[in-house]
Design a protein around this motif. Structure first.
Motif, PDB file in Angstrom:
ATOM      1  N   VAL A  58       0.621  -1.087   0.228  1.00  0.00           N
ATOM      2  CA  VAL A  58       0.060   0.039  -0.186  1.00  0.00           C
ATOM      3  C   VAL A  58       1.378   1.492   0.282  1.00  0.00           C
ATOM      4  O   VAL A  58       0.204   2.061  -1.168  1.00  0.00           O
ATOM      5  N   GLN A  59       1.899   0.892   0.751  1.00  0.00           N
ATOM      6  CA  GLN A  59       2.701   2.200   0.809  1.00  0.00           C
ATOM      7  C   GLN A  59       3.588   2.774  -0.586  1.00  0.00           C
ATOM      8  O   GLN A  59       3.560   3.686  -1.529  1.00  0.00           O
ATOM      9  N   ILE A  65      -5.702  -0.003  -1.583  1.00  0.00           N
ATOM     10  CA  ILE A  65      -5.740   0.452  -0.434  1.00  0.00           C
ATOM     11  C   ILE A  65      -5.418  -1.385   0.208  1.00  0.00           C
ATOM     12  O   ILE A  65      -5.395  -2.173  -0.882  1.00  0.00           O
ATOM     13  N   GLY A  66      -5.576  -0.850   1.975  1.00  0.00           N
ATOM     14  CA  GLY A  66      -5.612  -3.092   2.229  1.00  0.00           C
ATOM     15  C   GLY A  66      -6.185  -3.058   3.528  1.00  0.00           C
ATOM     16  O   GLY A  66      -6.939  -1.786   4.114  1.00  0.00           O
ATOM     17  N   VAL A  80       2.151   5.402   5.406  1.00  0.00           N
ATOM     18  CA  VAL A  80       0.582   5.043   4.438  1.00  0.00           C
ATOM     19  C   VAL A  80      -0.756   5.746   5.887  1.00  0.00           C
ATOM     20  O   VAL A  80      -0.519   5.957   6.602  1.00  0.00           O
ATOM     21  N   LEU A  81      -1.483   5.844   5.092  1.00  0.00           N
ATOM     22  CA  LEU A  81      -2.942   6.550   5.955  1.00  0.00           C
ATOM     23  C   LEU A  81      -3.760   5.474   6.886  1.00  0.00           C
ATOM     24  O   LEU A  81      -4.496   4.359   5.754  1.00  0.00           O
ATOM     25  N   THR A 185      -3.158   4.219   0.035  1.00  0.00           N
ATOM     26  CA  THR A 185      -1.738   4.920  -0.085  1.00  0.00           C
ATOM     27  C   THR A 185      -1.682   6.146  -0.302  1.00  0.00           C
ATOM     28  O   THR A 185      -3.333   6.547  -0.070  1.00  0.00           O
ATOM     29  N   LYS A 186      -0.431   6.783  -0.046  1.00  0.00           N
ATOM     30  CA  LYS A 186      -0.513   8.271   0.260  1.00  0.00           C
ATOM     31  C   LYS A 186      -0.726   8.594  -1.157  1.00  0.00           C
ATOM     32  O   LYS A 186      -0.852  10.183  -2.010  1.00  0.00           O
TER      33      LYS A 186
END
Ligand code: PRT
Ligand code: ZN
Length: 284
Positions: A58-59, A65-66, A80-81, A185-186
């Motif tokens: 995800v990063q 997304i995950g 990640v957010l 992810t950002k």
């Protein structure tokens, strides 16, 4: 345009992740045990991965997304957010020691050895507490480490506590509460941010419904003020007259957390024929 989601291929979070997506109207057929599947009911592509790899994917925006445990997200410390807690996969990361041993407080871990699969979270914690212990990183089965003389304490996930119990260990301190979370992810494009907002809208409606129940009951009219007071509902309770004069039917929504408490108070206030019904989706 599709949103790419990473979920656990198999293991403790797999079922919960699939179930949540299903309740959001998203169907995934993975009959052939593929690693990558297109969903129906939402523009979503699903990657099935080991939970440990999800934060990194995800990063790096390989997945947008995950779904992953907070424990894994914190341990991997990737950029990640965290968009939303998901309400399943609940557990805690705790330090545990042999029962009736000589370690009775966290401070007594000084100069001791702790076995864990969570070296990053543990070292951050020890540093904050000013404790100088040595961390033995292991990949699993931490609970046997004290018995075989590998460590004086362990730091591992606990849910029911039965693994600790059967290994004659007891919790000394909880260092993290965890549940599955949606990470993103950002680097999401505007289009994908819109898709994520739509998915989050569905997830929140499902979560709200799971956390609430629909209640129906009958009450004599003179008891209505007390009963309605106990049932704030989404706006206020619905009150309908029964065919029998002097009686009404009251409908409302109550939260799962104070459910039993309220039911008891409703009975004491004169409510009869109380029905509790699950809610499928709830949009407020
Ligand atoms: O193959 P993959 O790498 O994807 O999976 P995995 O084997 O690494 O992880 P898995 O499937 O065991 O767990 C996935 C996630 O589930 C964890 O990262 C947590 O977020 C969550 N979770 C919730 C748990 C537990 N509860 C749990 N009880 N993960 C592990 N446990 C283990 C714990 O390690 C200990 O061995 O269960 C045992 C303790 O359980 P109790 O009930 O005896 O206390
Ligand atoms: Zn794993």
């Amino acid at each position: 345009m599709e949103l790419k989601i990473a979920i656990q291929k198999s293991g403790r979070l797999h079922e919960g992740s699939m179930q949540l997506l299903k309740e959001c109207g998203i169907n995934i057929s993975n009959g052939n045990n593929q690693l990558r599947v297109k969903a129906s009911g939402f523009p979503l592509e699903v990657f099935f991965l080991r939970d440990d790899d999800i934060p990194e994917y995800v990063q790096d925006a390989v997945a947008d997304i995950g779904f992953a445990g907070q424990n894994v997200v914190a341990e991997k410390n990737k950029s990640v957010l965290i968009a939303e807690p998901l309400g399943f996969g609940k557990c805690r990361l705790s330090i545990a020691v042999p029962k009736n041993g000589n370690i009775l407080s966290v401070q007594q871990l000084n100069n001791k050895r702790i076995a864990t699969s969570y070296p990053y979270i543990l070292s951050e914690y020890l540093q904050k507490q000013n404790i100088n212990a040595s961390i033995h990183e292991i990949s699993g089965s931490a609970e046997i480490a004290p018995k075989i003389g590998l460590a004086d304490a362990i730091c591992d996930l606990v849910s029911s506590g039965s693994t600790l119990f059967s290994n004659e260990l007891e919790e000394l301190e909880t260092i993290l509460q965890s549940e599955a979370v949606l990470i993103s992810t950002k680097r999401l494009s505007e289009e994908k941010q819109e898709l994520l907002a739509k998915l989050l809208f569905r997830i929140r409606a499902v979560k709200k419904a799971t956390n609430n129940k629909y209640v129906l009951l009958n009450a004599p009219n003179d008891r209505l003020p007390v009963i309605c007071n106990l049932l704030p509902g989404m706006r206020s309770p619905t009150v309908l007259p029964l065919a029998e004069p002097g009686w009404s039917s009251v409908h409302s929504v109550i939260s799962e957390s104070d459910f039993w408490n309220i039911i008891e108070q409703l009975k004491n206030a004169g409510a009869q024929g109380i029905l509790i019904v699950p809610i499928e989706k709830m949009i407020v």
